[in-house]
Write a protein that holds these residues in place. Structure first.
Motif, mmCIF file in Angstrom:
data_model
loop_
_atom_site.group_PDB
_atom_site.id
_atom_site.type_symbol
_atom_site.label_atom_id
_atom_site.label_comp_id
_atom_site.label_asym_id
_atom_site.label_seq_id
_atom_site.Cartn_x
_atom_site.Cartn_y
_atom_site.Cartn_z
ATOM 1 N N SER A 38 0.824 -1.209 0.000
ATOM 2 C CA SER A 38 0.000 0.000 0.000
ATOM 3 C C SER A 38 0.853 1.252 0.000
ATOM 4 C CB SER A 38 -0.923 -0.005 1.227
ATOM 5 O OG SER A 38 -1.804 -1.103 1.192
ATOM 6 N N ARG A 39 1.963 1.238 0.720
ATOM 7 C CA ARG A 39 2.853 2.398 0.744
ATOM 8 C C ARG A 39 3.554 2.613 -0.593
ATOM 9 N NH1 ARG A 39 5.648 2.918 6.728
ATOM 10 N NH2 ARG A 39 3.691 2.973 7.904
ATOM 11 N N MET A 40 3.606 1.556 -1.405
ATOM 12 C CA MET A 40 4.178 1.691 -2.744
ATOM 13 C C MET A 40 3.155 2.191 -3.760
ATOM 14 S SD MET A 40 6.526 -1.709 -3.078
ATOM 15 C CE MET A 40 7.976 -1.961 -2.040
ATOM 16 N N GLY A 41 1.929 2.412 -3.316
ATOM 17 C CA GLY A 41 0.905 2.936 -4.201
ATOM 18 C C GLY A 41 -0.135 1.927 -4.635
ATOM 19 N N ALA A 42 -0.053 0.695 -4.150
ATOM 20 C CA ALA A 42 -1.033 -0.321 -4.526
ATOM 21 C C ALA A 42 -2.359 -0.074 -3.804
ATOM 22 C CB ALA A 42 -0.505 -1.712 -4.183
ATOM 23 N N ASP A 43 -3.458 -0.272 -4.532
ATOM 24 C CA ASP A 43 -4.759 -0.171 -3.868
ATOM 25 C C ASP A 43 -5.027 -1.467 -3.102
ATOM 26 O OD1 ASP A 43 -5.393 -2.029 -5.813
ATOM 27 O OD2 ASP A 43 -6.523 -0.617 -7.049
ATOM 28 N N PRO A 98 5.494 -2.218 -6.708
ATOM 29 C CA PRO A 98 4.666 -3.378 -6.353
ATOM 30 C C PRO A 98 5.016 -4.625 -7.152
ATOM 31 C CG PRO A 98 3.303 -1.407 -6.553
ATOM 32 C CD PRO A 98 4.672 -1.047 -7.055
ATOM 33 N N GLY A 99 5.443 -4.456 -8.408
ATOM 34 C CA GLY A 99 5.797 -5.605 -9.236
ATOM 35 C C GLY A 99 6.984 -6.371 -8.678
ATOM 36 N N ALA A 103 6.925 -10.226 -7.146
ATOM 37 C CA ALA A 103 7.826 -11.272 -7.620
ATOM 38 C C ALA A 103 8.630 -11.866 -6.469
ATOM 39 C CB ALA A 103 8.758 -10.708 -8.694
ATOM 40 N N SER A 104 9.069 -11.022 -5.552
ATOM 41 C CA SER A 104 9.846 -11.495 -4.405
ATOM 42 C C SER A 104 8.999 -12.382 -3.499
ATOM 43 C CB SER A 104 10.387 -10.302 -3.613
ATOM 44 O OG SER A 104 11.170 -9.457 -4.425
ATOM 45 N N VAL A 105 7.743 -11.991 -3.272
ATOM 46 C CA VAL A 105 6.842 -12.784 -2.434
ATOM 47 C C VAL A 105 6.563 -14.132 -3.094
ATOM 48 C CG1 VAL A 105 4.526 -12.891 -1.452
ATOM 49 C CG2 VAL A 105 5.815 -10.756 -1.359
ATOM 50 N N PHE A 106 6.404 -14.133 -4.410
ATOM 51 C CA PHE A 106 6.182 -15.383 -5.137
ATOM 52 C C PHE A 106 7.374 -16.324 -4.968
ATOM 53 C CE2 PHE A 106 6.892 -17.968 -8.913
ATOM 54 C CZ PHE A 106 5.679 -18.629 -9.037
ATOM 55 N N VAL A 107 8.578 -15.802 -5.122
ATOM 56 C CA VAL A 107 9.777 -16.630 -4.962
ATOM 57 C C VAL A 107 9.874 -17.155 -3.530
ATOM 58 C CG1 VAL A 107 12.309 -16.623 -5.016
ATOM 59 C CG2 VAL A 107 11.012 -15.486 -6.824
ATOM 60 N N LEU A 108 9.505 -16.328 -2.557
ATOM 61 C CA LEU A 108 9.518 -16.773 -1.173
ATOM 62 C C LEU A 108 8.563 -17.948 -0.973
ATOM 63 C CD1 LEU A 108 10.341 -16.468 1.779
ATOM 64 C CD2 LEU A 108 8.558 -14.730 2.024
#
Length: 424
Positions: A38-43, A98-99, A103-108
């Motif tokens: 959210s802090r990166m601008g994601a809704d 956010p992208g 991607a980092s969360v997916f790899v985790l």
């Protein structure tokens, strides 16, 4: 034969401690992922999508993890997964969009699947049968311990440093400790040999150390085909249990919001339910080892399925808040009694010659059940109402109980009859 306590202590530094370290770090960062997004601008919708990348990564990682474990062994799979997870953690710390975060969360999530499957495969082949359920329940409890404590650690770090990045650095530290434990600690594949009862290599009859030996590897896809009967029956029942577990995490906060409760009250109710759940994790293993898998699976599914069905009738009553608290506790008891069931059943029905490939398929199926449940709840709430969604999950729970009643005795050859005792 060694006592259960001696066997479980032997696995502590090589199995349970790395699991606690991984889950502790993961538990600290998971609640902060939507905040950072959210802090990166994601809704809100995009933040939820980024958070779900963890589950998607786990789903995608189970089958490749099964292939890796069957080829290079549990230890090296864990080390590689830990190193890649460290790289993903660093990317999360320095993510500027956010992208990159997604991607980092997916790899985790991908690495978490590899880590979990490696431990599951190891315990499947090394733990004596009479202690299997207790050992795997403790493995599940080790993970729950980290996830339970992690958010409190994150809250303390936020108060101390005032930045979410502190929790991510803590996660990285946990990953480094985990990799060091696995890399430089006693090699579990050598210190705990595969019992001859688990694997008979030609005519030697001796315990085998190192990676799980095979005469001919069937491979992941062929193993799925060969084991389609158990995966399509007992596996579906197991997926329903995973779905009901996931529904509990989604429905309870939504139910509290729909009743107009404040955040602290909802957190208290959910926290008490989680505490009951955590307190009962080892009891599930005791029941399964002593009386059989069905004696833990059935009460767990009946409690959770019945709890959701009962909850669906209480929303508009005068005592709705009281029922909410009581049934949240019932769901916590049911979930606690189910601790280790999916791990144990997967180990029970895994083929001796190729357990890792099968477990990759088994874990993909059960993870899919957990991933589908929130989507199902969202769709039912949009089309009907929250009580109807609770009723639907109650039906899923009851159907899963019927599935366990039908398929556990058929596919689990060690299942006890009432009155039998496997105290060892």
């Amino acid at each position: 034969m060694s006592s259960a306590s001696a066997v479980l202590k032997k696995f502590g530094p090589m199995v349970y401690l790395p699991t606690v370290m991984f889950s502790l770090g993961e538990g600290a960062v998971i609640p902060l992922i939507p905040v950072v997004a959210s802090r990166m601008g994601a809704d809100i919708a995009l933040a939820a999508l980024i958070s779900s990348a963890l589950v998607v990564g786990q789903l995608c990682g189970n089958l490749p993890a099964g292939w890796a474990v069957s080829r290079i062994g549990e230890r090296f799979t864990m080390v590689i997964a830990g190193i890649v997870a460290i790289a993903a953690g660093v990317a999360m710390v320095f993510a500027a969009s956010p992208g990159v975060l997604a991607a980092s969360v997916f790899v985790l999530g991908f690495c978490a699947a590899a880590f979990g499957l490696a431990r599951h495969a190891f315990m499947t082949t090394r733990v004596p049968l009479v202690f299997r359920a207790r050992a795997l329940s403790l493995l599940g409890g080790s993970f729950r311990l980290g996830v339970f404590i992690g958010p409190f650690v994150a809250a303390g770090l936020l108060q101390l440093f005032g930045s979410e990045s502190a929790a991510f650095w803590f996660f990285l530290a946990c990953l480094v400790v985990m990799v060091l434990l696995v890399l430089f600690g006693p090699d579990p594949e050598k210190t705990v040999p595969v019992p001859a009862a688990v694997w008979q290599a030609e005519d030697s009859g001796e315990a085998v150390s190192g990676s799980i030996p095979t005469i001919e590897r069937a491979g992941v896809l062929r193993t799925m085909w060969l084991q389609r009967a158990v995966l399509g029956r007992l596996g579906i029942a197991a997926a329903s249990l995973s779905a009901v577990r996931s529904a509990r995490q989604v429905l309870l906060p939504l139910w509290g919001i729909s009743l107009g409760l404040d955040a602290s009250t909802i957190a208290l109710v959910v926290g008490v339910s989680g505490a009951i759940d955590f307190a009962l994790f080892y009891a599930s293993g005791q029941v399964m080892d002593r009386f059989g898998r069905l004696w833990a699976a059935m009460p767990a599914m009946v409690l959770m399925g019945g709890g959701f069905l009962a909850l669906s009738f209480t929303h508009d009553g005068s005592a709705a808040v009281l029922w909410f608290g009581m049934l949240a506790a019932v769901l916590g008891v049911g979930n606690g009694l189910s601790s280790g069931i999916l791990l144990t059943l997967g180990a029970d029905v895994a083929p001796k010659s190729e357990p890792a490939a099968f477990l990759g398929s088994w874990r993909t199926l059960t993870d899919a059940g957990g991933a589908i449940a929130p989507l199902l709840i969202s769709g039912v709430v949009a089309a009907a109402s929250l009580p109807v969604a609770a009723a639907v999950m109650g039906v899923v729970g009851v159907a899963g109980a019927a599935g366990f009643l039908r398929w556990i005795p058929m596919f689990v050859p060690i299942e006890k009859k009432p009155g039998d005792d496997a105290r060892g």
